[in-house]
Design a protein around this motif. Structure first.
Motif, short mmCIF file in Angstrom:
data_model
loop_
_atom_site.label_atom_id
_atom_site.label_comp_id
_atom_site.label_asym_id
_atom_site.label_seq_id
_atom_site.Cartn_x
_atom_site.Cartn_y
_atom_site.Cartn_z
N UNK A 3 5.17 5.47 -9.62
CA UNK A 3 5.49 5.26 -8.20
C UNK A 3 4.27 5.54 -7.35
N UNK A 4 3.51 4.51 -7.09
CA UNK A 4 2.24 4.66 -6.38
C UNK A 4 2.45 5.31 -5.01
N UNK A 5 1.58 6.24 -4.69
CA UNK A 5 1.64 6.92 -3.39
C UNK A 5 1.32 5.93 -2.28
N UNK A 6 1.97 6.06 -1.12
CA UNK A 6 1.66 5.18 0.00
C UNK A 6 0.18 5.32 0.39
N UNK A 7 -0.48 4.19 0.53
CA UNK A 7 -1.88 4.21 0.97
C UNK A 7 -1.98 3.45 2.28
N UNK A 8 -3.19 3.34 2.79
CA UNK A 8 -3.40 2.70 4.09
C UNK A 8 -2.88 1.25 4.09
N UNK A 9 -3.11 0.53 3.03
CA UNK A 9 -2.69 -0.87 2.98
C UNK A 9 -1.16 -1.00 2.99
N UNK A 10 -0.48 -0.21 2.18
CA UNK A 10 0.98 -0.32 2.14
C UNK A 10 1.61 0.19 3.44
N UNK A 11 1.01 1.22 4.04
CA UNK A 11 1.52 1.72 5.31
C UNK A 11 1.27 0.72 6.44
N UNK A 12 0.13 0.06 6.41
CA UNK A 12 -0.17 -0.97 7.41
C UNK A 12 0.83 -2.12 7.30
N UNK A 13 1.12 -2.52 6.08
CA UNK A 13 2.10 -3.59 5.87
C UNK A 13 3.48 -3.16 6.36
N UNK A 14 3.86 -1.92 6.09
CA UNK A 14 5.15 -1.41 6.56
C UNK A 14 5.18 -1.39 8.09
N UNK A 15 4.07 -1.00 8.70
CA UNK A 15 4.00 -0.96 10.17
C UNK A 15 4.13 -2.37 10.74
#
Length: 184
Positions: A3-15
């Motif tokens: 379960x990969x930790x949230x990183x800047x890219x995934x958080x940006x996509x979520x935002x």
């Protein structure tokens, strides 16, 4: 740890996904992203136990990415608290919310000191919209004392509430229509 930790890219996509669906303030979006990271951490604990000593560091690192994401969204013009305030204040006023209620709503959304004009005419128009929604005053026959108490709880001053109650229906409708025009 699976379960990969949230990183800047995934958080940006979520935002971006959140902003595509909902209007949000900077504070509100930061809360959304922070809760997302917390849920990820809780899921890791539920699936793998608390034996991973690195989990708090991963969570801390992910939360440290949030200010950068917010800055990037602000720079792109996607996240704009001033536009949020203008839009939400106009919507709430047209819905019959008082200036005080609007300020309280915006404070709950994370806007510390919004720049809302104190226009008595718009406040009176909002009171008329409230009365129309409640079918009171010029729009119905709800008992005066009952509706005045409700308007006071809604943040309207007694003088504004009484003035709105005393208007003729046509005059009240004109005031409500004036809410669609931009403030002066």
């Amino acid at each position: 740890m699976p379960g990969k930790a949230p990183d800047a890219a995934s958080l940006y996509e979520a935002a971006m996904n959140h902003m595509a669906r909902y209007a949000a303030t900077e504070t509100g979006l930061a809360r959304v992203l922070s809760r997302r990271i917390d849920r990820w951490g809780q899921k890791q604990v539920a699936e793998f136990g608390e034996d991973n000593a690195d989990l708090p560091n991963l969570i801390r690192r992910a939360k440290a990415e949030i200010p950068g994401i917010l800055a990037r969204l602000k720079e792109l013009g996607i996240l704009n608290d001033d536009a949020f305030v203008a839009s939400r204040a106009k919507r709430l006023t047209r819905a019959g919310k008082s200036r005080r209620a609007t300020l309280a709503h915006l404070a709950a959304k994370g806007i510390a000191s919004p720049d809302l004009s104190d226009d008595p005419q718009r406040e009176l128009a909002a009171a008329c919209a409230y009365l129309r929604r409640r079918r009171a005053g010029p729009f119905g026959d709800t008992p005066t004392e009952k509706i005045l108490a409700a308007m006071a709880r809604g943040g309207f001053s007694q003088s504004t509430a009484r003035h709105a109650m005393s208007l003729e229906r046509k005059e009240a409708e004109q005031l409500i229509k004036s809410l669609d025009s931009p403030p002066t």
